[in-house]
Write a protein that holds these residues in place. Structure first.
Motif, PDB file in Angstrom:
ATOM      1  N   PRO A   1       3.403  -1.588   5.405  1.00  0.00           N
ATOM      2  CA  PRO A   1       4.860  -1.442   5.559  1.00  0.00           C
ATOM      3  C   PRO A   1       5.348  -0.003   5.711  1.00  0.00           C
ATOM      4  CG  PRO A   1       4.320  -1.733   3.241  1.00  0.00           C
ATOM      5  CD  PRO A   1       3.007  -1.755   3.988  1.00  0.00           C
ATOM      6  N   HIS A   2       4.426   0.998   5.665  1.00  0.00           N
ATOM      7  CA  HIS A   2       4.860   2.405   5.601  1.00  0.00           C
ATOM      8  C   HIS A   2       5.202   2.994   6.976  1.00  0.00           C
ATOM      9  CE1 HIS A   2       2.289   1.649   2.044  1.00  0.00           C
ATOM     10  NE2 HIS A   2       3.105   2.454   1.412  1.00  0.00           N
ATOM     11  N   PHE A   3       5.925   2.243   7.786  1.00  0.00           N
ATOM     12  CA  PHE A   3       6.278   2.687   9.145  1.00  0.00           C
ATOM     13  C   PHE A   3       7.038   4.012   9.149  1.00  0.00           C
ATOM     14  CE2 PHE A   3       6.397  -2.041   9.505  1.00  0.00           C
ATOM     15  CZ  PHE A   3       5.463  -2.197  10.512  1.00  0.00           C
TER      16      PHE A   3
ATOM     17  N   SER B   1      -5.693  -0.246  -0.926  1.00  0.00           N
ATOM     18  CA  SER B   1      -4.633  -1.190  -0.569  1.00  0.00           C
ATOM     19  C   SER B   1      -3.444  -0.462   0.024  1.00  0.00           C
ATOM     20  CB  SER B   1      -4.209  -1.945  -1.824  1.00  0.00           C
ATOM     21  OG  SER B   1      -3.091  -2.750  -1.543  1.00  0.00           O
ATOM     22  N   VAL B   2      -2.649  -1.188   0.831  1.00  0.00           N
ATOM     23  CA  VAL B   2      -1.376  -0.658   1.286  1.00  0.00           C
ATOM     24  C   VAL B   2      -0.321  -0.807   0.187  1.00  0.00           C
ATOM     25  CG1 VAL B   2      -1.734  -0.948   3.762  1.00  0.00           C
ATOM     26  CG2 VAL B   2      -0.813  -2.854   2.420  1.00  0.00           C
ATOM     27  N   SER B   3      -0.695  -1.447  -0.915  1.00  0.00           N
ATOM     28  CA  SER B   3       0.153  -1.456  -2.090  1.00  0.00           C
ATOM     29  C   SER B   3      -0.482  -0.502  -3.099  1.00  0.00           C
ATOM     30  CB  SER B   3       0.250  -2.856  -2.670  1.00  0.00           C
ATOM     31  OG  SER B   3       1.152  -2.850  -3.756  1.00  0.00           O
TER      32      SER B   3
ATOM     33  N   PRO C   1       7.927   1.782  -5.611  1.00  0.00           N
ATOM     34  CA  PRO C   1       8.544   0.513  -5.167  1.00  0.00           C
ATOM     35  C   PRO C   1       7.568  -0.643  -5.120  1.00  0.00           C
ATOM     36  CG  PRO C   1       8.587   2.174  -3.407  1.00  0.00           C
ATOM     37  CD  PRO C   1       7.875   2.792  -4.565  1.00  0.00           C
ATOM     38  N   HIS C   2       6.256  -0.338  -5.010  1.00  0.00           N
ATOM     39  CA  HIS C   2       5.275  -1.438  -4.952  1.00  0.00           C
ATOM     40  C   HIS C   2       5.266  -2.229  -6.260  1.00  0.00           C
ATOM     41  CE1 HIS C   2       3.543  -0.251  -1.140  1.00  0.00           C
ATOM     42  NE2 HIS C   2       3.428   0.979  -1.570  1.00  0.00           N
ATOM     43  N   SER C   3       5.579  -1.559  -7.360  1.00  0.00           N
ATOM     44  CA  SER C   3       5.511  -2.252  -8.653  1.00  0.00           C
ATOM     45  C   SER C   3       6.891  -2.370  -9.290  1.00  0.00           C
ATOM     46  CB  SER C   3       4.564  -1.504  -9.593  1.00  0.00           C
ATOM     47  OG  SER C   3       4.963  -0.155  -9.700  1.00  0.00           O
TER      48      SER C   3
ATOM     49  N   THR D   1       6.475  10.080  -0.516  1.00  0.00           N
ATOM     50  CA  THR D   1       6.245   8.969   0.402  1.00  0.00           C
ATOM     51  C   THR D   1       7.303   7.876   0.265  1.00  0.00           C
ATOM     52  OG1 THR D   1       4.674   8.116  -1.209  1.00  0.00           O
ATOM     53  CG2 THR D   1       3.765   9.240   0.719  1.00  0.00           C
ATOM     54  N   HIS D   2       7.510   7.394  -0.966  1.00  0.00           N
ATOM     55  CA  HIS D   2       8.384   6.237  -1.157  1.00  0.00           C
ATOM     56  C   HIS D   2       9.800   6.614  -1.548  1.00  0.00           C
ATOM     57  CE1 HIS D   2       4.307   4.490  -2.336  1.00  0.00           C
ATOM     58  NE2 HIS D   2       4.610   3.957  -1.181  1.00  0.00           N
ATOM     59  N   SER D   3      10.034   7.901  -1.760  1.00  0.00           N
ATOM     60  CA  SER D   3      11.295   8.289  -2.387  1.00  0.00           C
ATOM     61  C   SER D   3      11.631   9.714  -1.987  1.00  0.00           C
ATOM     62  CB  SER D   3      11.092   8.183  -3.902  1.00  0.00           C
ATOM     63  OG  SER D   3      12.235   8.563  -4.598  1.00  0.00           O
TER      64      SER D   3
ATOM     65  N   GLY E   1       7.045  -6.809   4.004  1.00  0.00           N
ATOM     66  CA  GLY E   1       6.376  -7.088   2.735  1.00  0.00           C
ATOM     67  C   GLY E   1       6.479  -5.990   1.704  1.00  0.00           C
ATOM     68  N   PHE E   2       7.223  -4.934   2.007  1.00  0.00           N
ATOM     69  CA  PHE E   2       7.309  -3.800   1.084  1.00  0.00           C
ATOM     70  C   PHE E   2       8.038  -4.197  -0.204  1.00  0.00           C
ATOM     71  CE2 PHE E   2       9.017   0.669   0.196  1.00  0.00           C
ATOM     72  CZ  PHE E   2       7.802   1.132  -0.253  1.00  0.00           C
ATOM     73  N   GLU E   3       9.027  -5.086  -0.076  1.00  0.00           N
ATOM     74  CA  GLU E   3       9.811  -5.470  -1.254  1.00  0.00           C
ATOM     75  C   GLU E   3       9.458  -6.907  -1.646  1.00  0.00           C
ATOM     76  OE1 GLU E   3      11.369  -4.415   1.628  1.00  0.00           O
ATOM     77  OE2 GLU E   3      12.418  -2.542   1.173  1.00  0.00           O
TER      78      GLU E   3
ATOM     79  N   ASN F   1      -3.807   8.616  -2.382  1.00  0.00           N
ATOM     80  CA  ASN F   1      -3.793   7.712  -3.519  1.00  0.00           C
ATOM     81  C   ASN F   1      -3.896   6.249  -3.082  1.00  0.00           C
ATOM     82  OD1 ASN F   1      -3.419   7.164  -6.355  1.00  0.00           O
ATOM     83  ND2 ASN F   1      -1.463   6.295  -5.727  1.00  0.00           N
ATOM     84  N   HIS F   2      -3.014   5.845  -2.193  1.00  0.00           N
ATOM     85  CA  HIS F   2      -3.140   4.505  -1.611  1.00  0.00           C
ATOM     86  C   HIS F   2      -2.891   4.633  -0.116  1.00  0.00           C
ATOM     87  CE1 HIS F   2       1.188   4.507  -1.574  1.00  0.00           C
ATOM     88  NE2 HIS F   2       1.269   3.285  -1.098  1.00  0.00           N
ATOM     89  N   GLU F   3      -3.019   3.528   0.575  1.00  0.00           N
ATOM     90  CA  GLU F   3      -2.961   3.549   2.038  1.00  0.00           C
ATOM     91  C   GLU F   3      -1.507   3.665   2.500  1.00  0.00           C
ATOM     92  OE1 GLU F   3      -4.803   2.415   6.009  1.00  0.00           O
ATOM     93  OE2 GLU F   3      -5.635   3.138   4.143  1.00  0.00           O
ATOM     94  N   SER F   4      -0.959   4.871   2.466  1.00  0.00           N
ATOM     95  CA  SER F   4       0.442   5.034   2.856  1.00  0.00           C
ATOM     96  C   SER F   4       0.604   5.833   4.150  1.00  0.00           C
ATOM     97  CB  SER F   4       1.225   5.708   1.729  1.00  0.00           C
ATOM     98  OG  SER F   4       0.544   6.841   1.275  1.00  0.00           O
ATOM     99  N   PHE F   5      -0.412   6.627   4.503  1.00  0.00           N
ATOM    100  CA  PHE F   5      -0.243   7.544   5.634  1.00  0.00           C
ATOM    101  C   PHE F   5      -0.865   7.038   6.938  1.00  0.00           C
ATOM    102  CE2 PHE F   5       0.924  10.506   2.310  1.00  0.00           C
ATOM    103  CZ  PHE F   5       1.949  11.211   2.921  1.00  0.00           C
TER     104      PHE F   5
END
Ligand SMILES: [Zn+2]
Length: 312
Positions: A139-141, A227-229, A67-69, A282-284, A92-94, A205-209
């Protein structure tokens, strides 16, 4: 004479009942015609738990996509404009949605599921180049189930705005789902308890956790993408620093998320001898029948992978 009067009364009653039934029809039609759209699949699942059978929830973004890209097609924009209520994660996630939102129909209700939650500070020691991260919002609440309680409440409130007649149903479904989230939190704490605190180390991989780490006592050793993205690629120097951090902290595993490119993780693994765990969600969520077909399944599956990689 009395019999005739009775017939009149009966006819009158039938008329009243039919009128009452007729007046119900348009209301029911309105509610079942409502178009409910959530941007991400994990969010659609949470919304569906709040609507129950009363409304059908559709997902905008295909599963497994980053979703980040995300880049919406004209068809995606048309689906957004055509909906009665749109659920977004927010914070800011979208970012791709900002221009679209400016031109949506006035009556379309947009609900930010994370509204009211405070972003964690991206901890300085997590990055060598901390100056760049001063204003970053994470945004990964949703990877902390106790924060998803706020999501459920915001979703409930949004649904009541477009369908006030369903208030009782949404309120009771929300209470039930909040209990499931609390149970999930207890479940995760129990599962994680077999991992010694000094082994609760994340390389991702990225700052999601971040929120997950904060809640369950993990330390983020480093991330491949700073990044968080998930858009930017690391420099050779950043990769070298990460290798040093991994060695210094005794990191045990590199956790990759579904949909991300494993090439850099594999390079790190070759260099350090630290194993890669490939498929955290994580995103899906996954397709039905997959490893993580719901948000709650997603959390349980991730925890299983963490425990099997990190427990002694
Ligand atoms: Zn992310």
């Amino acid at each position: 004479m009395i019999r005739k009067r009775l017939v009149y009364i009966l006819l009158f009653l039938i008329l009243m009942v039919s009128l009452a039934a007729c007046s119900q029809v348009p209301k029911n039609q309105d509610q079942s015609n409502l178009k409910v759209l959530a941007v991400e699949s994990f969010l659609a699942d949470i919304v569906q738990n709040v609507t129950g059978d009363r409304l059908e929830v559709e997902t905008l973004m295909p599963r497994g996509l980053d979703p980040h890209s995300f880049e919406p097609t004209p068809k995606d924009v048309a689906r957004i404009n055509d909906s009665d209520i749109l659920f977004v994660n927010g914070a800011g996630f979208e970012a791709w949605l900002e221009d679209i939102i400016e031109n949506i129909p006035e009556e379309l209700v947009v609900v930010e599921a994370s509204a009211g939650l405070q972003s964690r500070a991206v901890v300085e020691e997590e990055y060598a180049d901390e100056d760049e991260h001063d204003n970053e919002i994470d945004p990964h609440f949703w990877l902390d189930p106790t924060l998803v309680i706020t999501y459920a409440e915001n979703i409930r409130d949004g649904l009541i705005v477009i369908d006030p007649a369903g208030e009782e149903i949404y309120t009771s479904n929300t209470e039930e789902y909040i209990q499931q989230l609390k149970d999930l939190d207890v479940y995760i704490q129990e599962k994680i308890s077999v991992i010694p605190v000094e082994r609760r180390l994340f390389v991702t991989n990225h700052e999601s956790f971040g929120y997950f780490a904060d809640r369950y006592g993990f330390k983020i050793v480093g991330t491949i993408i700073h990044s968080v993205s998930s858009g930017s690629a690391p420099s050779a120097q950043q990769m070298a620093e990460l290798v040093d951090q991994m060695r210094a902290t005794g990191a045990i595993a590199i956790f990759m998320e579904t949909g991300s490119n494993p090439q850099l993780a594999e390079q790190l693994s070759t260099e350090t001898g630290i194993k890669v765990v490939y498929d955290l969600y994580t995103h899906s969520i996954s397709e039905a029948g997959g490893n993580a077909p719901s948000y709650i399944d997603l959390m349980k599956y991730n925890v299983e992978q963490m425990v099997s990689a990190l427990a002694e």
